[in-house]
Write a protein that holds these residues in place. Structure first.
Motif, mmCIF file in Angstrom:
data_model
loop_
_atom_site.group_PDB
_atom_site.id
_atom_site.type_symbol
_atom_site.label_atom_id
_atom_site.label_comp_id
_atom_site.label_asym_id
_atom_site.label_seq_id
_atom_site.Cartn_x
_atom_site.Cartn_y
_atom_site.Cartn_z
ATOM 1 N N THR A 69 78.484 40.409 21.133
ATOM 2 C CA THR A 69 77.073 40.082 21.277
ATOM 3 C C THR A 69 76.209 41.125 20.574
ATOM 4 N N VAL A 70 74.970 40.790 20.384
ATOM 5 C CA VAL A 70 74.028 41.706 19.751
ATOM 6 C C VAL A 70 73.445 42.622 20.817
ATOM 7 N N ASN A 71 73.515 43.944 20.619
ATOM 8 C CA ASN A 71 72.958 44.865 21.603
ATOM 9 C C ASN A 71 71.484 45.130 21.298
ATOM 10 N N TYR A 72 70.850 45.922 22.162
ATOM 11 C CA TYR A 72 69.408 46.152 22.027
ATOM 12 C C TYR A 72 69.065 46.847 20.712
ATOM 13 N N ARG A 73 69.910 47.748 20.288
ATOM 14 C CA ARG A 73 69.659 48.435 19.013
ATOM 15 C C ARG A 73 69.707 47.444 17.863
ATOM 16 N N LEU B 179 62.500 31.512 13.811
ATOM 17 C CA LEU B 179 63.423 30.710 14.615
ATOM 18 C C LEU B 179 64.837 31.279 14.585
ATOM 19 N N LEU B 180 65.228 31.849 13.450
ATOM 20 C CA LEU B 180 66.538 32.508 13.381
ATOM 21 C C LEU B 180 66.582 33.705 14.326
ATOM 22 N N LEU B 181 65.524 34.499 14.310
ATOM 23 C CA LEU B 181 65.467 35.660 15.199
ATOM 24 C C LEU B 181 65.524 35.228 16.666
ATOM 25 N N ALA B 182 64.755 34.197 17.019
ATOM 26 C CA ALA B 182 64.763 33.693 18.397
ATOM 27 C C ALA B 182 66.143 33.156 18.769
ATOM 28 N N SER B 183 66.817 32.483 17.830
ATOM 29 C CA SER B 183 68.151 31.934 18.100
ATOM 30 C C SER B 183 69.166 33.045 18.333
ATOM 31 N N LEU B 184 69.117 34.081 17.495
ATOM 32 C CA LEU B 184 70.047 35.205 17.661
ATOM 33 C C LEU B 184 69.863 35.897 19.006
ATOM 34 N N ILE B 185 68.617 36.162 19.362
ATOM 35 C CA ILE B 185 68.355 36.830 20.631
ATOM 36 C C ILE B 185 68.739 35.927 21.799
ATOM 37 N N GLY B 186 68.398 34.630 21.697
ATOM 38 C CA GLY B 186 68.720 33.703 22.776
ATOM 39 C C GLY B 186 70.212 33.572 23.000
ATOM 40 N N VAL B 187 70.985 33.415 21.927
ATOM 41 C CA VAL B 187 72.437 33.291 22.068
ATOM 42 C C VAL B 187 73.043 34.598 22.555
ATOM 43 N N SER B 188 72.492 35.718 22.131
ATOM 44 C CA SER B 188 72.975 37.017 22.593
ATOM 45 C C SER B 188 72.855 37.144 24.105
ATOM 46 N N TYR B 189 71.709 36.755 24.646
ATOM 47 C CA TYR B 189 71.526 36.802 26.100
ATOM 48 C C TYR B 189 72.386 35.755 26.801
ATOM 49 N N LEU B 190 72.545 34.575 26.178
ATOM 50 C CA LEU B 190 73.383 33.533 26.768
ATOM 51 C C LEU B 190 74.810 34.025 26.964
ATOM 52 N N LEU B 191 75.341 34.747 25.976
ATOM 53 C CA LEU B 191 76.719 35.211 26.060
ATOM 54 C C LEU B 191 76.912 36.292 27.108
ATOM 55 N N ARG B 192 75.829 36.862 27.620
ATOM 56 C CA ARG B 192 75.925 37.838 28.703
ATOM 57 C C ARG B 192 75.844 37.185 30.076
ATOM 58 N N THR B 193 75.559 35.890 30.110
ATOM 59 C CA THR B 193 75.471 35.179 31.378
ATOM 60 C C THR B 193 76.844 34.678 31.808
ATOM 61 N N ASP B 194 76.916 34.128 33.028
ATOM 62 C CA ASP B 194 78.176 33.563 33.510
ATOM 63 C C ASP B 194 78.635 32.414 32.620
#
Length: 339
Positions: A2-6, A164-179
């Motif tokens: 996943t993409v981290n905060y940095r 939209l690419l930036l929003a997609s990357l951040i959204g999927v990154s957070y999704l992968l940290r969920t259950d």
């Protein structure tokens, strides 16, 4: 990975800088930017499905077509571009779930063949449903305002695509940290283990197809608005192969890899075209492009299955280790009073 905060901060900085530099890139440079951004959204969607959930799909090109046709019809009806893109995402998510239904009974190669059949079925429907698609002539898509703002040139589409690419990357990154995201990875690794841990495999797979389909629909809608047309020949099996190549070359199961792979596959034809023109072999560039794609996929599957992103990480680690050894090495000093 996943993409981290940095990495998110770096992505935001790069996105803002790229948008600020769009006026200096010219028309061709702007086209390259939004072509890579749109391809990256589509590659991100496919990587979520294959790289993180383990569901092999060869109908990604047709799903992009569903998004393009849906967004085009909503835009032509007078709706705002933002609404049209969300509607395209919803329609493609529904179609993606329908495509994913065989995954409840089929796995591996058998399901991959089922998605290949879905690709051909959707191609046939693009030609058959003339009231919605205008058949082989294609659907002409009118320009639409985005959140009430009229887009006067390609820079507006490039800025929207980057956002939209930036929003997609951040959204999927957070999704992968969920259950739900962790269940995707668990199913990819072992469906039997997932069932043993109480995961509803069927529902989780359908969620993967729905989310992947939603992002694919947005990418397809952007593709339709930027090209001004949705035609059946633009969404054939070759496009699905291109997107599979993107995630393999960039890196399966890697969010930055989707961006790297999209950039590589979008820019490769441009490089091959320029090279072919300089060598006087412009007519052979299409064949050369397909050959290069095939060779790259074979090479990466053999020598670096995790793609360019993993290769870059490995080289980066080696460079850091080399510099640390140099900095930590003992230094010889001359005895006092000698030269």
């Amino acid at each position: 990975m996943t993409v981290n905060y940095r990495q998110i901060l770096i992505l935001i900085t790069v996105a803002v800088t790229t948008i600020a530099l769009l006026p200096a890139l010219g028309r061709y440079g702007t086209y390259i930017v939004y072509a890579v951004a749109i391809a990256a959204i589509g590659a991100l969607a496919l990587n979520l499905l294959i790289g993180y959930c383990g569901q092999i799909s060869f109908c990604h090109g047709a799903l992009l077509g569903v998004g393009a046709y849906a967004a085009g019809n909503f835009g032509n009806a007078g709706h705002d571009m933002a609404i049209s893109l969300m509607a395209a995402g919803a329609v493609t998510a529904l179609v993606g779930v329908l495509v994913g239904l065989p995954a409840l009974r089929l796995r591996g190669l058998y399901f991959a063949i089922a998605t290949l059949a879905a690709q051909f079925i959707l191609e046939f429907l693009f030609r058959l449903l003339e009231p919605l698609t205008h058949g082989v002539a294609g659907l002409m898509i009118k320009p639409a305002p985005f959140l009430g703002m009229n887009l006067s040139n390609d820079r507006g589409y490039a800025a929207i695509s980057i956002g939209l690419l930036l929003a997609s990357l951040i959204g999927v990154s957070y999704l992968l940290r969920t259950d739900l995201g962790r269940r995707f990875i668990l199913i990819r690794d072992s469906e039997m283990v997932a069932r043993g841990m109480g995961v509803n495999v069927a529902v989780t797979k359908l969620w993967a197809f729905a989310i992947s389909g939603f992002l694919t629909g947005i990418a397809g809608g952007l593709l339709g608005f930027t090209t001004r047309i949705a035609a059946p020949e633009a969404f054939e099996i070759a496009l699905s192969v291109d997107y599979v190549a993107m995630i393999i070359v960039g890196g399966l199961g890697s969010l930055p890899g989707a961006l790297i792979g999209a950039g590589f596959v979008v820019l490769l034809p441009e490089v091959v075209q320029r090279l072919g023109e300089s060598l006087g072999a412009a007519t052979q560039t299409s064949a050369i492009r397909e050959m290069v794609f095939g060779l790259l996929i074979i090479i990466f599957m053999i020598y670096e299955p995790r793609g360019l992103y993993a290769l870059g990480e490995r080289l980066s680690r080696r460079l850091r280790a080399t510099f640390r050894r140099r900095d930590g090495a003992p230094r010889l000093t001359s005895p006092e009073g000698t030269r």
